[in-house]
Enzyme design. Structure first.
Site, mmCIF file in Angstrom:
data_model
loop_
_atom_site.group_PDB
_atom_site.id
_atom_site.type_symbol
_atom_site.label_atom_id
_atom_site.label_comp_id
_atom_site.label_asym_id
_atom_site.label_seq_id
_atom_site.Cartn_x
_atom_site.Cartn_y
_atom_site.Cartn_z
ATOM 1 N N GLU A 9 -26.021 -63.363 6.536
ATOM 2 C CA GLU A 9 -26.740 -63.079 5.284
ATOM 3 C C GLU A 9 -27.819 -64.136 5.091
ATOM 4 O OE1 GLU A 9 -23.786 -62.917 2.201
ATOM 5 O OE2 GLU A 9 -22.834 -61.133 3.069
ATOM 6 N N GLY A 49 -24.557 -68.112 7.795
ATOM 7 C CA GLY A 49 -24.492 -67.638 9.169
ATOM 8 C C GLY A 49 -23.214 -68.121 9.826
ATOM 9 N N SER A 50 -23.163 -69.407 10.102
ATOM 10 C CA SER A 50 -21.994 -69.958 10.797
ATOM 11 C C SER A 50 -20.722 -69.841 9.964
ATOM 12 C CB SER A 50 -22.230 -71.439 11.116
ATOM 13 O OG SER A 50 -23.450 -71.611 11.767
ATOM 14 N N ARG A 64 -47.431 -72.598 45.879
ATOM 15 C CA ARG A 64 -48.358 -73.556 45.279
ATOM 16 C C ARG A 64 -48.375 -74.846 46.106
ATOM 17 N NH1 ARG A 64 -52.653 -73.612 41.817
ATOM 18 N NH2 ARG A 64 -52.851 -75.653 40.829
ATOM 19 N N GLN A 99 -42.414 -76.079 33.878
ATOM 20 C CA GLN A 99 -42.905 -77.337 34.456
ATOM 21 C C GLN A 99 -43.339 -77.118 35.912
ATOM 22 O OE1 GLN A 99 -43.201 -79.709 32.385
ATOM 23 N NE2 GLN A 99 -43.924 -81.338 33.708
ATOM 24 N N ILE A 100 -42.516 -76.372 36.648
ATOM 25 C CA ILE A 100 -42.836 -76.101 38.054
ATOM 26 C C ILE A 100 -44.122 -75.286 38.174
ATOM 27 C CG2 ILE A 100 -42.057 -74.763 40.076
ATOM 28 C CD1 ILE A 100 -39.195 -75.751 39.385
ATOM 29 N N HIS A 101 -44.344 -74.395 37.215
ATOM 30 C CA HIS A 101 -45.554 -73.571 37.245
ATOM 31 C C HIS A 101 -46.789 -74.327 36.735
ATOM 32 C CE1 HIS A 101 -42.753 -70.286 37.877
ATOM 33 N NE2 HIS A 101 -43.738 -69.429 38.013
ATOM 34 N N GLU A 134 -24.580 -65.512 17.559
ATOM 35 C CA GLU A 134 -23.213 -65.267 18.060
ATOM 36 C C GLU A 134 -22.431 -66.581 18.156
ATOM 37 O OE1 GLU A 134 -21.858 -62.161 19.333
ATOM 38 O OE2 GLU A 134 -23.635 -60.922 19.635
HETATM 39 C C1 LIG Z 1 -32.712 -63.441 17.337
HETATM 40 C C2 LIG Z 1 -31.508 -63.450 16.449
HETATM 41 C C3 LIG Z 1 -30.684 -62.339 16.415
HETATM 42 C C4 LIG Z 1 -29.560 -62.311 15.582
HETATM 43 N N1 LIG Z 1 -28.790 -61.187 15.532
HETATM 44 C C5 LIG Z 1 -27.740 -61.121 14.670
HETATM 45 C C6 LIG Z 1 -26.966 -59.937 14.547
HETATM 46 O O1 LIG Z 1 -27.201 -58.940 15.249
HETATM 47 N N2 LIG Z 1 -25.966 -59.894 13.643
HETATM 48 C C7 LIG Z 1 -25.670 -60.973 12.859
HETATM 49 O O2 LIG Z 1 -24.757 -60.868 12.042
HETATM 50 N N3 LIG Z 1 -26.384 -62.115 12.952
HETATM 51 C C8 LIG Z 1 -27.406 -62.220 13.835
HETATM 52 N N4 LIG Z 1 -28.148 -63.367 13.939
HETATM 53 C C9 LIG Z 1 -27.827 -64.487 13.067
HETATM 54 C C10 LIG Z 1 -27.047 -65.573 13.776
HETATM 55 O O3 LIG Z 1 -25.773 -65.132 14.132
HETATM 56 C C11 LIG Z 1 -27.006 -66.804 12.860
HETATM 57 O O4 LIG Z 1 -28.326 -67.288 12.796
HETATM 58 C C12 LIG Z 1 -26.044 -67.848 13.349
HETATM 59 O O5 LIG Z 1 -24.734 -67.463 13.113
HETATM 60 C C13 LIG Z 1 -26.293 -69.215 12.662
HETATM 61 O O6 LIG Z 1 -26.317 -69.052 11.308
HETATM 62 P P1 LIG Z 1 -27.507 -69.641 10.424
HETATM 63 O O7 LIG Z 1 -28.761 -69.262 11.038
HETATM 64 O O8 LIG Z 1 -27.248 -69.223 9.025
HETATM 65 O O9 LIG Z 1 -27.370 -71.180 10.547
HETATM 66 P P2 LIG Z 1 -26.369 -72.169 9.698
HETATM 67 O O10 LIG Z 1 -25.042 -71.586 9.723
HETATM 68 O O11 LIG Z 1 -27.013 -72.333 8.369
HETATM 69 O O12 LIG Z 1 -26.465 -73.425 10.560
HETATM 70 C C14 LIG Z 1 -27.598 -74.312 10.576
HETATM 71 C C15 LIG Z 1 -27.356 -75.376 11.621
HETATM 72 O O13 LIG Z 1 -26.184 -76.128 11.294
HETATM 73 C C16 LIG Z 1 -25.250 -76.090 12.349
HETATM 74 N N5 LIG Z 1 -23.910 -76.058 11.804
HETATM 75 C C17 LIG Z 1 -23.364 -75.131 10.969
HETATM 76 N N6 LIG Z 1 -22.104 -75.460 10.671
HETATM 77 C C18 LIG Z 1 -21.830 -76.604 11.329
HETATM 78 C C19 LIG Z 1 -20.677 -77.425 11.458
HETATM 79 N N7 LIG Z 1 -19.540 -77.117 10.828
HETATM 80 N N8 LIG Z 1 -20.770 -78.539 12.211
HETATM 81 C C20 LIG Z 1 -21.917 -78.835 12.864
HETATM 82 N N9 LIG Z 1 -23.028 -78.110 12.796
HETATM 83 C C21 LIG Z 1 -22.979 -76.995 12.036
HETATM 84 C C22 LIG Z 1 -25.588 -74.826 13.096
HETATM 85 O O14 LIG Z 1 -25.138 -74.876 14.428
HETATM 86 C C23 LIG Z 1 -27.091 -74.824 13.006
HETATM 87 O O15 LIG Z 1 -27.606 -75.688 13.977
HETATM 88 C C24 LIG Z 1 -29.252 -63.438 14.778
HETATM 89 C C25 LIG Z 1 -30.071 -64.557 14.843
HETATM 90 C C26 LIG Z 1 -31.184 -64.582 15.657
HETATM 91 C C27 LIG Z 1 -32.018 -65.795 15.690
#
Ligand SMILES: Cc1cc2nc3c(=O)[nH]c(=O)nc-3n(C[C@H](O)[C@H](O)[C@H](O)COP(=O)(O)OP(=O)(O)OC[C@H]3O[C@@H](n4cnc5c(N)ncnc54)[C@H](O)[C@@H]3O)c2cc1C
Lengths: 259, 402
Positions: free
Chosen positions: B127, B131-132, B270, B338-340, B365
């Site tokens: 949302e 995310g995480s 190259r 870098q190689i290119h 994911e």
């Molecule tokens: C191209 C693309 C396609 C996607 N497709 C889908 C999809 O099909 N379906 C879907 O549901 N989602 C999708 N996503 C979303 C993706 O799963 C989320 O972006 C991901 O889960 C990370 O969530 P966030 O971006 O909210 O980052 P956050 O959760 O806000 O995290 C921000 C940063 O903090 C770090 N972090 C978070 N918690 C911790 C912790 N406890 N300890 C240490 N570090 C932490 C994270 O690793 C990250 O570096 C997609 C994203 C992209 C970029």
């Protein structure tokens, strides 16, 4: 309707030919694939099977490894495969291959149509199809791009794709056809076909099974050499306007006597 | 121990490779530049059976195993990440979740058209505000008779605007003792009233793929579309990630291979200082690293695929494969540029696209940081796989092909 697609296993088109010290050609470690031209033959055979019902048998002369080429045809949709393999068949020329294929086709029980690709990627003579027709005593329809089987009379009408144009030809079946690209892109193997092919047992026939002796090779390669390497120079032609560039380019082309 | 691939696997690999090389490779640059999905890609993948590759034949699939899925993902991503992303969400997040958790009725109704490629599925968990931390989601579903009413927004959803169905996890019980126990998962028809979807533009990579959003305004979802029980949403979502991450891992192996192949071919031709750059040891070091990373990525996902075939939960092994391969793909693309030299910096060559495409998989994911938490959890004994009400189905050749 029974159709036999004759296929060969050849080195991949990316392979580089080398002339070994003994003057013979080697393909190095190149991966072996079904002759790309023969994929059109399989495609043509499958189209006719779909249109008229029947079966497609993929027939191949080659070593044990050539079973992979047969499996490719099976995965595309062929019903059965037969490999003719015999140590006496090394160095076979096209006339010899035609004799062996004709014997195998007879052992299969004949066919309504036998289809070939128009040539192989390795030897490229394009002679095996007509020589097989000759050995069988059947009509030969070369460079076929479209096929239509007509009614109960057992004749086939084809469109031949020639440099000069298209030619419509009719022949009685059984007939031998060599197939060109206009037949349509060869289909990819289906997953069902892949599973069938990987489980298929492919019978291997020797010359004894065919009841023939080893054909004598009448054509052999006296000498083989690589074509001279071409020096390519790349030059960018620049100019103020497109017209100026075009003019400079035209002059260059004239000076190089390309035209 | 037998490391060889079966003839079925070899032929699967060749078929998917031929498709991607012949039909996608010639046009990928054009669509990547335009930031548009290749219009025929999904249709062709459906026709060829790739969209249902490892779904049993009785549910409309091709009846192949999880290794075949991994090999297909490798071949697809070796040409472009956008193709593999389709497999990650359509197969990984959506179809495999239905296969594991769906009722027979749900499988007939939803899995069959997905596996046949007649419908396209995606997975919507992220949302705008989370995310995480999956349990922190705020999209809600309230029970109303035979329906649930969904409200909220999902963001960063791959192929949201192309999909017909979405596997969606939402909050059904905001008062749950633990937030993760208040989630439920639904299969939602994206053509329903109140659903809106759109695309996000200006992405770093996967530009020939669609990444978008889905908003739900009073969307009526039949109770029959609930996957599993109310409150099982968190566990189901984690299962979905096991499927999705496996495809991401195997795809990333393909991307490492693509960078390696591009680098080998460029380095041979190259010349600098009188010899091909392939003869300079500093270049060889980069190529050796890519080739080793490919081998490791490949073996790690094959191990996970083998465990999946046995029906074993393998969150830990999938996590190793996903984190290693996605990071390796980023490094390999970086070194390939870098190689290119300067040419690598231009979209005349593919390697800059590889780099842009590789970064996303280190975030989605389960980001690399989240993978570290998972791996540490297993290593320290803080995490264990408790039995699930619906375990992932083992691959049974007879059953899957009849
Ligand atoms: C191209 C693309 C396609 C996607 N497709 C889908 C999809 O099909 N379906 C879907 O549901 N989602 C999708 N996503 C979303 C993706 O799963 C989320 O972006 C991901 O889960 C990370 O969530 P966030 O971006 O909210 O980052 P956050 O959760 O806000 O995290 C921000 C940063 O903090 C770090 N972090 C978070 N918690 C911790 C912790 N406890 N300890 C240490 N570090 C932490 C994270 O690793 C990250 O570096 C997609 C994203 C992209 C970029």
């Amino acid at each position: 309707m029974k159709i036999i697609a004759c296929i060969k296993q050849v080195p991949d088109s990316e392979a580089k030919v080398k002339v070994a010290d003994d003057g013979q050609v080697t393909w190095g470690e190149a991966p072996l694939v079904i002759n790309p031209f023969d994929e059109y033959a399989v495609e043509g055979a499958l189209q006719q099977k779909e249109a008229n019902g029947g079966t497609v048998v993929a027939l191949c002369i080659g070593p044990e490894s050539a079973k992979e080429a047969i499996k490719h045809a099976l995965a595309m949709g062929a019903d059965e495969g037969v490999l003719v393999s015999d140590t006496a068949l090394e160095g076979l020329d096209s006339a010899g291959a035609a004799r062996v294929l004709a014997a195998a086709i007879n052992k299969i029980g004949g066919a309504d149509m036998v289809m070939f690709g128009r040539q192989t990627l390795d030897n490229g003579s394009g002679l095996t199809p007509p020589q097989t027709a000759r050995a069988l005593g059947w009509p030969m329809l070369g460079w076929v791009g479209q096929i239509k089987v007509e009614g109960p009379s057992g004749s086939v009408q084809v469109e031949r794709v020639l440099e000069e144009g298209r030619q419509s030809v009719k022949a009685n079946m059984p007939a031998v056809l060599s197939i060109v690209q206009s037949i349509g892109e060869p289909r990819y193997p289906s997953f069902m076909g892949i599973r069938k092919a990987s489980k298929a047992t492919i019978p291997v026939w020797s010359l004894a099974d065919l009841g023939i002796s080893a054909p004598t090779t009448v054509v052999s390669r006296a000498e083989i050499s690589n074509p001279p390497t071409r020096e390519t120079v790349c030059e960018f032609i620049t100019g103020e306007t497109p017209e100026a560039i075009a003019e400079a380019l035209a002059e260059k082309i004239m000076a190089e006597k390309v035209l | 121990m037998d490391f060889s691939l079966s003839p079925e696997h070899e032929m699967t690999r060749k078929m998917v490779r031929d498709f991607a090389q012949k039909e996608i490779a010639p046009v990928i640059k054009e669509y990547d530049r335009k930031q548009e999905p290749i219009p025929f890609a999904l249709k062709r993948m459906g026709e060829l059976g790739i969209l249902g590759i490892c779904i049993p034949v009785k549910y409309g699939g091709a009846g192949m195993d999880y290794i075949a899925l991994g090999l297909a993902c490798e071949e697809l991503e070796a040409v472009d990440t956008s193709l593999r992303v389709v497999m990650s969400v359509h197969m990984g997040l959506c179809s495999l979740t239905l296969l594991q958790w769906g009722t027979e009725e749900q499988k007939q109704k939803f899995l069959v058209p997905l596996a046949r490629g007649e419908k396209i599925g995606c997975g919507a968990f992220t949302e705008p505000g989370m995310g995480s931390d999956v349990a922190a989601m705020t999209t809600t579903a309230k029970r109303d008779g035979d329906y649930y009413i969904l409200n909220g927004e999902k963001m960063w959803i791959s192929i949201a605007s192309l999909a017909d169905l979405a596997m969606v996890t939402v909050k059904t019980n905001p008062a749950a003792r633990k937030p993760s126990e208040g989630l439920s998962t639904f299969i939602v028809d994206l053509h329903s009233d109140g659903v809106k979807t759109g695309d996000i533009h200006g992405k770093l990579g996967v530009r020939a793929g669609s990444t978008g959003w889905i908003s739900f305004t009073d969307v009526k979802v039949p109770v029959a579309n609930r996957i599993g029980e109310e409150g099982e949403g968190f566990k189901i979502t984690m299962s979905a990630f096991d499927g999705g991450r496996y495809t991401v891992a195997s795809g990333a192996a393909g991307l490492v291979r693509a960078s390696l192949e591009a680098s080998v071919s460029y380095a041979r031709t190259r010349k600098t200082f009188g010899k091909p750059i392939a003869e300079h040891q500093l270049i060889q070091e980069k190529i050796a690293k890519m080739s080793q990373d490919y081998e490791i990525s490949h073996l790690l996902y094959l191990q996970a695929g083998w465990l999946k075939n046995l029906g074993k939960r393998c969150t830990r092994e999938i996590s190793f494969a996903k984190k290693f391969a996605t990071e390796a793909s980023f490094n390999a693309a970086n070194e390939a540029i870098q190689i290119h030299g300067a040419y690598g910096f231009s979209d005349e060559y593919d390697v800059e696209r590889y780099l842009r495409n590789s970064k996303g998989a280190i975030i989605y994911e389960g980001s690399s940081e989240v993978q570290v938490l998972i791996q540490a959890g297993y290593a320290l004994g803080l995490r264990e796989d408790k039995p699930l009400r619906c375990e992932p189905p083992a691959y049974d050749e007879k059953e899957w092909q009849s």
